[in-house]
Design a protein around this motif. Sequence first.
Motif, PDB file in Angstrom:
ATOM      1  N   ASP B  59       0.831  -1.213   0.000  1.00 13.31           N
ATOM      2  CA  ASP B  59       0.000   0.000   0.000  1.00 13.31           C
ATOM      3  C   ASP B  59       0.858   1.253   0.000  1.00 13.31           C
ATOM      4  OD1 ASP B  59      -2.286  -1.372  -0.075  1.00 13.31           O
ATOM      5  OD2 ASP B  59      -2.728  -1.255   2.100  1.00 13.31           O
ATOM      6  N   VAL B  60       1.853   1.263   0.840  1.00 17.62           N
ATOM      7  CA  VAL B  60       2.708   2.440   0.949  1.00 17.62           C
ATOM      8  C   VAL B  60       3.413   2.689  -0.369  1.00 17.62           C
ATOM      9  CG1 VAL B  60       4.772   3.388   2.075  1.00 17.62           C
ATOM     10  CG2 VAL B  60       3.025   2.195   3.438  1.00 17.62           C
ATOM     11  N   ARG B  61       3.958   1.578  -0.931  1.00 14.26           N
ATOM     12  CA  ARG B  61       4.665   1.734  -2.205  1.00 14.26           C
ATOM     13  C   ARG B  61       3.734   2.268  -3.304  1.00 14.26           C
ATOM     14  NH1 ARG B  61       8.072  -2.783  -1.017  1.00 14.26           N
ATOM     15  NH2 ARG B  61       6.539  -4.188  -1.915  1.00 14.26           N
ATOM     16  N   ARG B  62       2.494   1.759  -3.297  1.00 16.06           N
ATOM     17  CA  ARG B  62       1.538   2.201  -4.317  1.00 16.06           C
ATOM     18  C   ARG B  62       1.259   3.718  -4.158  1.00 16.06           C
ATOM     19  NH1 ARG B  62      -3.561   0.213  -2.722  1.00 16.06           N
ATOM     20  NH2 ARG B  62      -3.453   2.184  -1.600  1.00 16.06           N
ATOM     21  N   ASP B  63       1.076   4.136  -2.898  1.00 14.16           N
ATOM     22  CA  ASP B  63       0.799   5.560  -2.657  1.00 14.16           C
ATOM     23  C   ASP B  63       1.992   6.430  -3.046  1.00 14.16           C
ATOM     24  OD1 ASP B  63      -1.685   5.112  -1.788  1.00 14.16           O
ATOM     25  OD2 ASP B  63      -1.207   5.159   0.360  1.00 14.16           O
ATOM     26  N   VAL B  97       3.598  13.431   4.061  1.00 15.72           N
ATOM     27  CA  VAL B  97       2.661  12.322   4.248  1.00 15.72           C
ATOM     28  C   VAL B  97       3.318  11.300   5.183  1.00 15.72           C
ATOM     29  CG1 VAL B  97       1.319  10.522   3.116  1.00 15.72           C
ATOM     30  CG2 VAL B  97       1.788  12.673   1.912  1.00 15.72           C
ATOM     31  N   LEU B  98       2.596  11.002   6.251  1.00 12.46           N
ATOM     32  CA  LEU B  98       3.110  10.040   7.232  1.00 12.46           C
ATOM     33  C   LEU B  98       2.370   8.717   7.072  1.00 12.46           C
ATOM     34  CD1 LEU B  98       2.927  12.495  10.210  1.00 12.46           C
ATOM     35  CD2 LEU B  98       5.029  11.279   9.638  1.00 12.46           C
ATOM     36  N   PHE B  99       3.142   7.652   6.817  1.00 12.98           N
ATOM     37  CA  PHE B  99       2.515   6.326   6.761  1.00 12.98           C
ATOM     38  C   PHE B  99       2.732   5.657   8.107  1.00 12.98           C
ATOM     39  CE2 PHE B  99       3.612   7.455   2.443  1.00 12.98           C
ATOM     40  CZ  PHE B  99       2.410   7.221   1.777  1.00 12.98           C
ATOM     41  N   GLY B 100       1.666   5.497   8.856  1.00 10.60           N
ATOM     42  CA  GLY B 100       1.790   4.947  10.193  1.00 10.60           C
ATOM     43  C   GLY B 100       1.971   3.436  10.158  1.00 10.60           C
ATOM     44  N   ARG B 101       2.445   2.888  11.316  1.00  9.88           N
ATOM     45  CA  ARG B 101       2.637   1.440  11.416  1.00  9.88           C
ATOM     46  C   ARG B 101       1.312   0.714  11.280  1.00  9.88           C
ATOM     47  NH1 ARG B 101       7.665   0.264  13.124  1.00  9.88           N
ATOM     48  NH2 ARG B 101       8.783   2.042  13.952  1.00  9.88           N
ATOM     49  N   ASP B 102       0.226   1.377  11.726  1.00  7.35           N
ATOM     50  CA  ASP B 102      -1.080   0.741  11.709  1.00  7.35           C
ATOM     51  C   ASP B 102      -1.743   0.823  10.334  1.00  7.35           C
ATOM     52  OD1 ASP B 102      -1.264   3.437  11.722  1.00  7.35           O
ATOM     53  OD2 ASP B 102      -2.569   3.598  13.499  1.00  7.35           O
ATOM     54  N   GLY B 103      -1.020   1.373   9.341  1.00  6.37           N
ATOM     55  CA  GLY B 103      -1.628   1.484   7.998  1.00  6.37           C
ATOM     56  C   GLY B 103      -2.359   2.793   7.807  1.00  6.37           C
ATOM     57  N   ILE B 127      -5.489  12.203  -4.012  1.00  4.87           N
ATOM     58  CA  ILE B 127      -4.507  11.316  -4.642  1.00  4.87           C
ATOM     59  C   ILE B 127      -4.412  10.001  -3.864  1.00  4.87           C
ATOM     60  CG2 ILE B 127      -2.059  11.010  -5.228  1.00  4.87           C
ATOM     61  CD1 ILE B 127      -1.834  14.033  -5.438  1.00  4.87           C
ATOM     62  N   LEU B 128      -4.351  10.167  -2.535  1.00  6.01           N
ATOM     63  CA  LEU B 128      -4.145   8.990  -1.703  1.00  6.01           C
ATOM     64  C   LEU B 128      -5.352   8.059  -1.681  1.00  6.01           C
ATOM     65  CD1 LEU B 128      -2.221  10.615   1.272  1.00  6.01           C
ATOM     66  CD2 LEU B 128      -1.296   9.413  -0.713  1.00  6.01           C
ATOM     67  N   THR B 129      -6.528   8.632  -1.891  1.00  9.39           N
ATOM     68  CA  THR B 129      -7.725   7.789  -1.831  1.00  9.39           C
ATOM     69  C   THR B 129      -8.201   7.410  -3.232  1.00  9.39           C
ATOM     70  OG1 THR B 129      -9.045   9.789  -1.730  1.00  9.39           O
ATOM     71  CG2 THR B 129      -8.590   8.690   0.357  1.00  9.39           C
TER      72      THR B 129
END
Lengths: 245, 349
Positions: B59-63, B97-103, B127-129
């Motif tokens: 998910d993170v990579r895709r974003d 943009v912060l990608f948290g550990r919880d997704g 963009i993110l959604t």
Amino acid sequence: MDNIITVSNLTKQFGSFTAVDHITFAVSRGEIFGFLGANGAGKTTAMRMLCGLSKPTSGSGSVAGYDLRTQGEQIKRHIGYMSQRFSLYEDLTVAENMELYGGIYGLSRREVSDRVDQLLTALQFADHRDDLVGSLPLGWKQKLAFMVATVHRPELVFLDEPTGGVDPITRRQFWDLIRAAAAQGTTIFVTTHYMDEAEYCHRISIMVDGQIRALDTPAVLRARYGADTMEQVFYRLAREAKRGD
Amino acid sequence: MNVFASFVRKECIHILRDPRTMLIVLLMPVVLMMLFGFAISTEIKNINVAAVASRYTTDVRRDLTALEHNPYVTFKGMIREGEVDAALRSGRCSAVVLFGRDGKRHIVLDASNSSLSASAAIYLRSILTADASASALPVTTYMRHNPQLKSAYNFVPGVMGLIFILICALMTCVSVVREKESGTMEVLLVSPVRPVYVVLAKMIPYLVLSLFNLATILLLSHYVLEMPVAGNLSVLLILCTLYIVLSLFLGLFVSTLAQSQMVALLICAMVMLVPMMMLSGMMFPVENLPPVLKQLTFIVPARWFNDAIRKVMVEGLGFAAIWKELSILFAMALALFVASIKKFKDRLE
């Protein structure tokens, strides 16, 4: 006698102030009439009434055959007017200024162009036809302004201190123009502060405190007040003024 | 020679003999359009974004890929969590943009420019959604029509209302008072020329200039600011012409009141401009104003123009939708015309 201006008991009040106080006089056709008075004597107010610019509080009169009280618009059509402030458009050429006023007074295109040629030739100024008025010396501007005021051949021309700030030679030339116009039958109604100019007038009136204190030919006035010059006559009368400027 | 024609000719000569002023009059709308359209814009052209991530999940990579490939985002690379504040403060990036550990994903913004950061937030979120799920979020649908949140849609109609009233009023406001100053007024008053002619003759050459300006503005708005006219062009032209005539009469009215050119210019530039901006609905929606000010907007011509032109230009509505605004503007123009003539005549006494 054929009078072009007749007024009787003409009065103008502003509130409690009586600027013009029951003046009665007549100007005959073809005359050069000098309208003298110190500043604040009421000359300008009287002149504005005669030009149809403001309505008299009381009294009556006619100018060029039209009633002062009711036919202001008709009067405007039949008179010429030149003010003490220079009143041509500086960014228009000599010819354009004449054409504009010709148009305003309802002359046809043909009449205007004939008249412009004629006036410029009379002034020996045809070479400067396309010069901007702003580039001309003041003396010439004043002479032009006089010509523009007569572009529609009015029977009567009002000149409000026409030679203010102009050199003596140009003043002399200016009066040559005035006399030439009068010789052709145009009536001249002129205000001035120069007493040598007053001598050029056929008749003069002297206003003091809103009233006409004296009215006759320069020679008669000088004799009546035992004075050598009009200047002395004017001093004698104007000194009696109660109100200042 | 016709009285009116010779007067119009004279006014035209005044304008043509003063090319510097004419140039200003023709260039000012272009400059103002560009200023309002580009410089003072709240739209997203480029957001500098950095990201913080502890784990690189799919998910993170895709974003991150989405951010990197977005034309309106410049991806400034990955930073550590402790550096977020410094990065924003230094201006190296305006959003992180912060990608948290919880997704969960968080967006941290530099909100010193509130309106810009608000738009940036919405944009980043979209963009993110964008392809997170098939269920379309309301935000996403809204964004599709104006994905850049183009401020031109908001500004162009408002700016037109301002430019016309400013330039038209400034042009005509000196025209009568100039004659008072130069002494030609006195001669005009003694002449048999009617005040109606003087006022109309002074308006006509400026109307021609203003229509030229109108064409410039519409072309600029269409080709440079990419703001097409949604409604009928002829309705738009009628509306604008009416508004221009009104503005010209407003200037003439000021000119008959003022005693010097300086005063006339000050009245037009200062006294009218600021309230006009505040109360026209151009910057602040009329609906949000306090009641007293809201009442005041009823006498501001720009407010009615603003309402009407939005309907025509943005919403694409026709005559039927703006007849009320049109008749109010017409009444205002007529009132100003009559008042100028009346005031002109008053000088006779």
